[in-house]
Motif scaffolding. Structure first.
Motif, PDB file in Angstrom:
ATOM      1  N   THR A   1     -17.638  -3.632  -7.191  1.00 11.87           N
ATOM      2  CA  THR A   1     -18.549  -2.743  -6.458  1.00 11.87           C
ATOM      3  C   THR A   1     -19.711  -3.508  -5.840  1.00 11.87           C
ATOM      4  O   THR A   1     -20.412  -2.973  -4.982  1.00 11.87           O
TER       5      THR A   1
ATOM      6  N   SER B   1     -20.362  -6.545  -0.766  1.00  5.35           N
ATOM      7  CA  SER B   1     -21.110  -5.825   0.277  1.00  5.35           C
ATOM      8  C   SER B   1     -20.234  -5.298   1.416  1.00  5.35           C
ATOM      9  O   SER B   1     -20.627  -4.372   2.116  1.00  5.35           O
ATOM     10  N   GLN B   2     -19.063  -5.858   1.603  1.00  2.00           N
ATOM     11  CA  GLN B   2     -18.201  -5.438   2.705  1.00  2.00           C
ATOM     12  C   GLN B   2     -17.393  -4.170   2.396  1.00  2.00           C
ATOM     13  O   GLN B   2     -16.700  -3.659   3.271  1.00  2.00           O
ATOM     14  N   LEU B   3     -17.458  -3.671   1.187  1.00  6.72           N
ATOM     15  CA  LEU B   3     -16.688  -2.476   0.848  1.00  6.72           C
ATOM     16  C   LEU B   3     -17.244  -1.252   1.563  1.00  6.72           C
ATOM     17  O   LEU B   3     -18.455  -1.090   1.682  1.00  6.72           O
ATOM     18  N   LYS B   4     -16.345  -0.418   2.027  1.00  2.00           N
ATOM     19  CA  LYS B   4     -16.728   0.822   2.687  1.00  2.00           C
ATOM     20  C   LYS B   4     -17.014   1.881   1.619  1.00  2.00           C
ATOM     21  O   LYS B   4     -16.580   1.765   0.471  1.00  2.00           O
ATOM     22  N   ASP B   5     -17.718   2.923   2.016  1.00  2.00           N
ATOM     23  CA  ASP B   5     -18.055   4.000   1.085  1.00  2.00           C
ATOM     24  C   ASP B   5     -16.804   4.617   0.462  1.00  2.00           C
ATOM     25  O   ASP B   5     -16.791   4.929  -0.734  1.00  2.00           O
ATOM     26  N   GLU B   6     -15.769   4.800   1.264  1.00  2.00           N
ATOM     27  CA  GLU B   6     -14.528   5.391   0.763  1.00  2.00           C
ATOM     28  C   GLU B   6     -13.908   4.503  -0.326  1.00  2.00           C
ATOM     29  O   GLU B   6     -13.381   5.002  -1.318  1.00  2.00           O
ATOM     30  N   GLU B   7     -13.972   3.202  -0.133  1.00  2.00           N
ATOM     31  CA  GLU B   7     -13.429   2.269  -1.123  1.00  2.00           C
ATOM     32  C   GLU B   7     -14.251   2.310  -2.407  1.00  2.00           C
ATOM     33  O   GLU B   7     -13.695   2.288  -3.513  1.00  2.00           O
TER      34      GLU B   7
ATOM     35  N   ASP C   1     -15.885   4.892  -3.436  1.00  2.00           N
ATOM     36  CA  ASP C   1     -15.561   6.173  -4.071  1.00  2.00           C
ATOM     37  C   ASP C   1     -14.293   6.068  -4.915  1.00  2.00           C
ATOM     38  O   ASP C   1     -14.233   6.597  -6.027  1.00  2.00           O
TER      39      ASP C   1
END
Length: 85
Positions: A32, A35-41, A43
């Protein structure tokens, strides 16, 4: 939280060991921080983590002598009660 996933993970813990799930939780929590993770990921990762913690809690109830079905129901009632507040 998804009851079928928690039930499956609880069975996995019974057949193997809770340490596998705890180490997976640590790994997912570490992910988590990317920093490149999207909000959906994030979630999805959060949902996986919450289901795993749920399975750990249900496993504790079973270890204390509660039947699995009752432990699952008790845990979900507790979760739903905390959501309603």
């Amino acid at each position: 939280m998804k009851l079928p996933i928690i039930k499956h993970l609880t069975e996995f813990i019974a057949e193997n060991d809770a340490d596998f799930v705890l180490e997976t939780i640590e790994t997912l929590e570490s992910l988590t921080e990317v920093s490149q993770l999207k909000d959906e990921e994030l979630d999805v990762i959060g949902e996986l983590i919450s289901n795993m913690y749920g399975a750990i809690e249900v496993n504790k109830l079973v270890q204390e002598g509660m039947p699995q079905k009752e432990a699952l129901n008790s845990f979900m009632k507790r979760v739903m009660g905390s959501i309603d507040k």
